[in-house]
Design a protein around this motif. Structure first.
Motif, PDB file in Angstrom:
ATOM      1  N   GLN A  91      40.287  41.099  55.130  1.00  0.00           N
ATOM      2  CA  GLN A  91      38.909  40.622  55.244  1.00  0.00           C
ATOM      3  C   GLN A  91      37.893  41.656  54.785  1.00  0.00           C
ATOM      4  N   LEU A  92      38.202  42.924  54.973  1.00  0.00           N
ATOM      5  CA  LEU A  92      37.225  43.972  54.660  1.00  0.00           C
ATOM      6  C   LEU A  92      37.406  44.557  53.266  1.00  0.00           C
ATOM      7  N   SER A  93      38.636  44.696  52.830  1.00  0.00           N
ATOM      8  CA  SER A  93      38.896  45.467  51.612  1.00  0.00           C
ATOM      9  C   SER A  93      39.279  44.620  50.408  1.00  0.00           C
ATOM     10  N   TYR A  94      39.892  43.454  50.663  1.00  0.00           N
ATOM     11  CA  TYR A  94      40.372  42.677  49.526  1.00  0.00           C
ATOM     12  C   TYR A  94      39.298  41.710  49.052  1.00  0.00           C
ATOM     13  N   LYS A  95      39.005  41.730  47.808  1.00  0.00           N
ATOM     14  CA  LYS A  95      38.036  40.821  47.218  1.00  0.00           C
ATOM     15  C   LYS A  95      38.417  40.596  45.764  1.00  0.00           C
ATOM     16  N   GLN A  96      38.659  39.338  45.408  1.00  0.00           N
ATOM     17  CA  GLN A  96      38.974  39.021  44.021  1.00  0.00           C
ATOM     18  C   GLN A  96      37.722  39.134  43.157  1.00  0.00           C
ATOM     19  N   GLY A  97      37.934  39.473  41.919  1.00  0.00           N
ATOM     20  CA  GLY A  97      36.799  39.613  41.012  1.00  0.00           C
ATOM     21  C   GLY A  97      36.021  38.328  40.862  1.00  0.00           C
ATOM     22  N   VAL A  98      36.713  37.193  40.877  1.00  0.00           N
ATOM     23  CA  VAL A  98      36.025  35.918  40.716  1.00  0.00           C
ATOM     24  C   VAL A  98      35.183  35.602  41.948  1.00  0.00           C
ATOM     25  N   GLU A  99      35.605  36.063  43.134  1.00  0.00           N
ATOM     26  CA  GLU A  99      34.811  35.861  44.335  1.00  0.00           C
ATOM     27  C   GLU A  99      33.534  36.697  44.280  1.00  0.00           C
ATOM     28  N   ILE A 100      33.664  37.928  43.806  1.00  0.00           N
ATOM     29  CA  ILE A 100      32.470  38.771  43.634  1.00  0.00           C
ATOM     30  C   ILE A 100      31.511  38.145  42.626  1.00  0.00           C
ATOM     31  N   ALA A 101      32.064  37.602  41.549  1.00  0.00           N
ATOM     32  CA  ALA A 101      31.231  36.957  40.539  1.00  0.00           C
ATOM     33  C   ALA A 101      30.504  35.752  41.118  1.00  0.00           C
ATOM     34  N   GLU A 102      31.180  34.971  41.947  1.00  0.00           N
ATOM     35  CA  GLU A 102      30.546  33.802  42.560  1.00  0.00           C
ATOM     36  C   GLU A 102      29.420  34.221  43.493  1.00  0.00           C
ATOM     37  N   GLU A 103      29.652  35.239  44.290  1.00  0.00           N
ATOM     38  CA  GLU A 103      28.607  35.710  45.210  1.00  0.00           C
ATOM     39  C   GLU A 103      27.395  36.218  44.443  1.00  0.00           C
ATOM     40  N   ILE A 104      27.628  36.968  43.376  1.00  0.00           N
ATOM     41  CA  ILE A 104      26.506  37.472  42.577  1.00  0.00           C
ATOM     42  C   ILE A 104      25.755  36.321  41.920  1.00  0.00           C
ATOM     43  N   ALA A 105      26.487  35.304  41.471  1.00  0.00           N
ATOM     44  CA  ALA A 105      25.840  34.156  40.833  1.00  0.00           C
ATOM     45  C   ALA A 105      24.938  33.418  41.819  1.00  0.00           C
ATOM     46  N   ILE A 106      25.435  33.181  43.027  1.00  0.00           N
ATOM     47  CA  ILE A 106      24.633  32.466  44.032  1.00  0.00           C
ATOM     48  C   ILE A 106      23.403  33.291  44.421  1.00  0.00           C
ATOM     49  N   ASN A 107      23.590  34.582  44.652  1.00  0.00           N
ATOM     50  CA  ASN A 107      22.454  35.426  45.030  1.00  0.00           C
ATOM     51  C   ASN A 107      21.428  35.517  43.914  1.00  0.00           C
ATOM     52  N   THR A 108      21.896  35.531  42.669  1.00  0.00           N
ATOM     53  CA  THR A 108      20.964  35.579  41.538  1.00  0.00           C
ATOM     54  C   THR A 108      20.115  34.316  41.477  1.00  0.00           C
TER      55      THR A 108
END
Length: 808
Positions: A172-189
């Motif tokens: 939960q704290l350390s693992y993050k897929q690149g596509v998940e990071i991309a989705e979060e950045i897209a929504i925040n943008t």
């Protein structure tokens, strides 16, 4: 607000798809919605009721409510001529509204995207399995690395969890897929581009004031994805009892649109159409409460339009035909395709399914003119169930019951009215209060003679009283009678108003306390009257309880944000898959992180779960900090662990990490204690071994010394014996030599003796022969006795010495 009793008649939902697409069907839907919300019942409409009620609540929330009710309460037959009061409302409710809205709006949160499609799940599972393999083969991998220099780890061995519980936290704290990071950045943008922070604040204000909040999202090729605020006063929706409006089948809003904007939205309208719409719209402007919006200033260039979404279903029908090669060919048909069963069995087959669809419509209120009716082009369908469709609106009313909406402000308007009336009564009492005065008896003064020739007039008496507080009087008159005015000056007290003021102030405080009790916003929440004797922890607990009383507003705001983020996630997929502005959108988002550009390209292939990770507030952080400080004081964790825990934004995960760190610290301490015990035991054993070894070495040294001593003794003995032997040899040789010499001497002596003996014998023989001869001669001669003793030869002296015995 309350559900309308007006009955409306919507067209049949089981109509054919072709009929649903027709303008006639859309017009029926628009009319049904209009009748349900704008058809008068008991002299008013459902829409007007909502609008008026919301307007009233908003005025209370601003401290601008109508003062007519207060005037009616204090007037006598409508006469206010004897009252000179400040009628401005006391702004009590705005204070409580601002406390709630500002406190909730300032709560930070993180939008988390979770890839829940099979590919994302498989990647997460593969990573977790690699971690588990490294955990299970850690000792073997370390041995291989130490002995052979081969790294068999698939992941960083320094970051490997020690248990399955730690693995869950690690994922939960350390693992993050690149596509998940991309989705979060897209929504925040997208949120930042639409200034969603302001929209969210307005929604929270509406939930607090009106009990309902709403927002919507749209997509068009020119502007992209838009997130907009929706005024609940202009909102229409089908009847529902769900606070989250998840079972409504139509929703929309009323907008007053200028003619120029109407032309931009519908460029196909001609000038005649616009003139006709203007006339119709102006004639029916009663549908919209202009007294609330623009203070009775009618604007003939503004048209009231009903924008609505209508949810229904459609049938996807396919004809399955077998080709000459034996393959199956699927041909799309409308929902009216229904050949006889004999043909289906003999020639071809039929496939069909039903799925929800969304129609968008625009109706000019009060008319039969439908400006728009079409199936939505970019419907938001969850990838987990493509048969479902989402509305463009996110609506929440946390305290809805049977269609009736309750708000925080609505609970306290009655108490606010009583506070206002009490405030006006206070003004009345204050206006009628007069200062304390004095009573002066002129007749009593005339009887007083000061005795110095001066007259005791009222002015002199007042001057003396005010300057010294003393009064001169006479008990008897000049005639000797009792003087009833013996005290010519007396103070007049007017303290009756003080009791009234205290009573009104108590009443004021009572209703203020009732507002706090009803809303749960206590003194600790607003800090207005902090108790100096209360402990800090007690104050914080009171503030935390107040936050609990308004938690439903916080949860409602987060619900709108989560729903909007989930809708934007579906919209992003549409933009990346269909929109012409795909490249520009990717570059806009990728500008924050170039490394995720490759991941953004494939966002539309993933299915994401969106959830909100709320950042802990000050009270929650303080509770966590207290736990950390207690753990540090008890030495259950290290300072490095405390720093790591404070970096976790999720409170639940932070507490779980704290538990794991305490467990790890306990295991480390226990292992260190065992290691210390083992080390102490080894040290003791080593000490004992060293002592034993020293003892052995000492004994060995003693033995060696004894052996050496014995060897020395033996050597000395041997040397002594050798010397003794040599000495004995020499002695024996000497003895032998002496013996030989003695023997020689003895031999010589013996020889000498024997020789002497022989000589003596010879001498004796000679003597004897001589004597014998002499005897013979004597006998022959018959001579006398003969003396045979030597004369002078048997004594030493006379030249006798031992020189003859000296060595030569």
């Amino acid at each position: 607000m309350a559900e309308s009793v007006v009955k409306s008649f919507f067209p049949s939902q089981i109509a054919s798809d072709q009929e649903k697409m027709s303008f006639e069907y859309g017009l029926k839907v628009g009319r049904a919605i209009q009748d349900e919300w704008f058809k008068a019942s008991s002299g008013t409409t459902r829409f007007r009721n909502n609008q008026s009620a919301f307007h009233r609540l908003r005025l209370y929330a601003r401290g601008e409510q109508s003062i007519q009710k207060y005037k009616d309460e204090l007037s006598i037959n409508g006469d206010l001529s004897y009252l000179n009061l400040d009628w401005k409302p006391v702004p009590i409710i705005p204070k409580f509204v601002d406390i709630v809205v500002n406190g909730i709006s300032d709560r930070a949160f993180d939008i988390k995207a979770y890839s829940q499609d099979p590919y994302g799940v498989s990647k997460r599972t593969a990573f977790m399995e690699s971690i588990i393999r490294d955990m299970q083969t850690k000792e073997l991998n370390n041995f291989a690395k130490e002995q052979f220099g081969v790294n068999l780890f698939e992941n960083d061995p320094e970051k490997l969890p020690d248990s399955i519980e730690e693995l869950d936290i690690y994922m939960q704290l350390s693992y993050k897929q690149g596509v998940e990071i991309a989705e979060e950045i897209a929504i925040n943008t997208i949120f930042d581009g639409n200034r969603y922070d302001l929209t969210k604040r307005r929604c929270i204000y509406d939930i607090t004031t009106l009990g309902i909040g709403a927002a919507k999202n749209t997509f068009n090729k020119s502007e992209g994805i838009k997130v907009e605020y929706v005024d609940p006063a202009n909102l229409i929706y089908s009847y529902t009892e769900s606070p989250y409006f998840d079972d409504i089948y139509y929703v929309g809003e009323i907008k007053a649109v200028p003619i120029n904007e109407l032309k931009l939205q519908f460029p196909e309208l001609t000038t005649a159409d616009l003139e006709d719409i203007t006339k119709q719209g102006f004639q029916n402007n009663s549908f919209f409460d202009r007294t609330i919006s623009n203070y009775d200033n009618s604007d003939s260039n503004t048209i009231q339009l009903l924008y609505f979404n209508y949810k229904t279903y459609m049938n996807e029908v396919y004809k399955v035909k077998e080709t000459a090669t034996g393959a199956s060919k699927i041909i799309a048909r409308d929902d009216q395709f229904d050949p006889p069963i004999e043909e289906l069995e003999a020639k071809y087959g039929k496939m069909s399914r039903s799925l929800e669809v969304l129609y968008e419509g625009v109706l000019v209120l009060g008319t039969d003119r439908l400006l728009k009716w079409e199936m939505a082009k970019n419907m938001m369908r969850p990838k987990s169930d493509h048969t479902k469709v989402k509305m463009n609106y996110s609506i929440v009313a946390p305290r809805m019951y049977k269609g009736r909406i309750e708000s925080l402000v609505g609970r306290i308007t009655g108490f606010a009215d009583m506070i206002q009336l009490t405030h006006l009564k206070l003004q009345q009492v204050l206006s009628r209060m007069v200062p304390d005065g004095v009573y002066l008896d002129a007749d009593g003064l005339s009887e007083v003679d000061l005795g110095n020739g001066t007259s005791y007039n009222p002015q002199e008496a007042l001057n003396m009283y005010f300057q010294t507080g003393s009064v001169v009087g006479r008990s008897f008159t000049q005639e000797g009678d009792m003087n009833p005015g013996k005290i010519p000056i007396q103070e007049i007290n007017t303290n009756n108003a003080g009791g009234k003021l205290q009573s009104l102030i108590s009443t004021y405080n009572y209703y203020l306390s009732m507002i706090r009790d009803v809303t749960g916003l206590n003194e600790a929440r607003d800090g207005s009257t902090p108790d100096s004797n209360a402990l800090v922890g007690v104050q914080k607990m009171a503030a935390a309880n107040s936050n609990t009383a308004t938690r439903h507003i916080l949860q409602s705001g987060l619900f709108i944000t989560a729903e909007m983020a989930e809708m934007l996630s579906l919209r992003i997929s549409d933009v990346l898959e269909y929109a012409p502005s795909k490249d520009a959108f990717i570059q806009k988002i990728g500008g924050h992180n170039v490394a995720i550009l490759s991941e953004i390209q494939d966002l539309h292939l993933y299915d994401f779960g969106i959830f909100i990770d709320l950042v802990p507030d000050d009270e929650e952080r303080q509770m966590l900090e207290n736990n950390i400080q207690v753990s540090l004081a008890q030495k259950n964790i290290d300072i490095e662990d405390a720093i790591e825990i404070r970096e976790v934004r999720n409170l639940k995960l932070a507490n779980q990490v704290l538990k794991i760190k305490r467990k790890q610290k306990f295991e480390r301490d226990q292992a260190a204690q065992q290691s210390n015990i083992q080390a102490q035991a080894e040290a003791n054993m080593q000490t004992q071994q060293q002592a034993a070894q020293l003892q052995i070495q000492k004994e060995q040294q003693l033995i060696a010394q004894k052996i050496q001593l014995e060897q020395t003794k033996a050597e000395l003995e041997m040397a002594r014996m050798d010397k003794e032997i040599e000495a004995k040899k020499e002695l024996m040789q000497l003895e032998f030599d002496l013996n030989m010499q003695l023997k020689g001497v003895e031999a010589e002596v013996y020889k000498s003796k024997e020789g002497f003996k022989e000589d003596r014998k010879d001498d004796r023989t000679k003597i004897q022969a001589t004597q014998q001869s002499q005897l013979i001669d004597q006998r022959r001669n018959m001579t006398g006795p003969k003396d045979f003793e030597s004369s002078g030869n048997d004594i030493m002296g006379g030249g006798f010495g031992l020189n003859s015995f000296e060595p030569k």
